[in-house]
Design a protein around this motif. Structure first.
Motif, PDB file in Angstrom:
ATOM      1  N   THR A   1      56.468 104.102  91.001  1.00 47.03           N
ATOM      2  CA  THR A   1      56.081 105.456  90.614  1.00 47.03           C
ATOM      3  C   THR A   1      55.580 105.394  89.181  1.00 47.03           C
ATOM      4  O   THR A   1      56.259 104.837  88.304  1.00 47.03           O
ATOM      5  CB  THR A   1      57.275 106.420  90.712  1.00 47.03           C
ATOM      6  OG1 THR A   1      57.756 106.416  92.063  1.00 47.03           O
ATOM      7  CG2 THR A   1      56.875 107.827  90.332  1.00 47.03           C
TER       8      THR A   1
ATOM      9  N   ARG B   1      49.046 108.965  96.329  1.00 51.35           N
ATOM     10  CA  ARG B   1      49.745 107.808  96.906  1.00 51.35           C
ATOM     11  C   ARG B   1      48.685 106.748  97.144  1.00 51.35           C
ATOM     12  O   ARG B   1      47.687 107.011  97.817  1.00 51.35           O
ATOM     13  CB  ARG B   1      50.404 108.257  98.205  1.00 51.35           C
ATOM     14  CG  ARG B   1      51.323 107.288  98.829  1.00 51.35           C
ATOM     15  CD  ARG B   1      51.968 107.982 100.052  1.00 51.35           C
ATOM     16  NE  ARG B   1      52.841 107.085 100.722  1.00 51.35           N
ATOM     17  CZ  ARG B   1      54.161 107.043 100.564  1.00 51.35           C
ATOM     18  NH1 ARG B   1      54.750 107.904  99.767  1.00 51.35           N
ATOM     19  NH2 ARG B   1      54.894 106.180 101.217  1.00 51.35           N
TER      20      ARG B   1
ATOM     21  N   ASN C   1      52.995 105.518  93.843  1.00 50.37           N
ATOM     22  CA  ASN C   1      52.897 106.976  93.750  1.00 50.37           C
ATOM     23  C   ASN C   1      52.600 107.335  92.299  1.00 50.37           C
ATOM     24  O   ASN C   1      53.344 106.944  91.394  1.00 50.37           O
ATOM     25  CB  ASN C   1      54.214 107.626  94.190  1.00 50.37           C
ATOM     26  CG  ASN C   1      54.465 107.390  95.655  1.00 50.37           C
ATOM     27  OD1 ASN C   1      53.720 107.862  96.486  1.00 50.37           O
ATOM     28  ND2 ASN C   1      55.508 106.632  95.977  1.00 50.37           N
TER      29      ASN C   1
ATOM     30  N   SER D   1      51.896 110.508  89.596  1.00 49.88           N
ATOM     31  CA  SER D   1      52.093 111.949  89.438  1.00 49.88           C
ATOM     32  C   SER D   1      51.560 112.399  88.075  1.00 49.88           C
ATOM     33  O   SER D   1      51.376 111.595  87.164  1.00 49.88           O
ATOM     34  CB  SER D   1      53.569 112.312  89.580  1.00 49.88           C
ATOM     35  OG  SER D   1      54.329 111.661  88.590  1.00 49.88           O
TER      36      SER D   1
END
Length: 128
Positions: free
Chosen positions: A66, A107, A125, A127
């Motif tokens: 992430t 993703r 991922n 963000s």
């Protein structure tokens, strides 16, 4: 009925598995390939010259799964000659690593192929 697998004579890569009537097994023969009766898993096995063997795992080292948008992440320990397919591209890695970042959240999938290693995938991922 015969279960069979077919592999490349040059490197043992299994290219086909299947079932056919015993009398039709010879139709699977093709120059440059060997057909054997039996079962195998082409994703995890190959012919090592003497027997079916387990394909090695790459043991990729992923810095993070992430990340934030515009943050750089790295995948290390990539075997030389590995084809890496990633968003909007692909490349052959010879220096053992890939660095990547994105300007958009989402993703993202990375696929690693280098026979006889097992194909591997990494999902990142990103963000805001």
């Amino acid at each position: 009925m015969s279960q069979f697998y077919k592999y490349k004579n040059t490197n043992g890569e299994i290219v086909a598995t299947g079932t056919c009537p015993d009398a039709d097994l010879h139709f699977q023969n093709e120059d440059g390939f060997t057909v054997k009766e039996g079962q195998c898993d082409d994703a995890t096995q190959y012919w090592d010259g003497e027997r079916l063997a387990i394909r090695p795992i790459m043991n990729l080292d992923v810095s993070a799964e992430t990340i934030k948008v515009d943050e750089l992440f790295t995948i290390n320990n990539i075997p030389s000659g590995t084809e890496v397919n990633y968003p909007n591209g692909s490349e052959i890695v010879d220096d053992g690593e890939v660095e990547w970042s994105t300007e958009v959240a989402g993703r993202f999938y990375f696929i690693f192929n280098n026979f006889p290693y097992q194909s591997e995938s990494v999902v990142i991922n990103a963000s805001e």
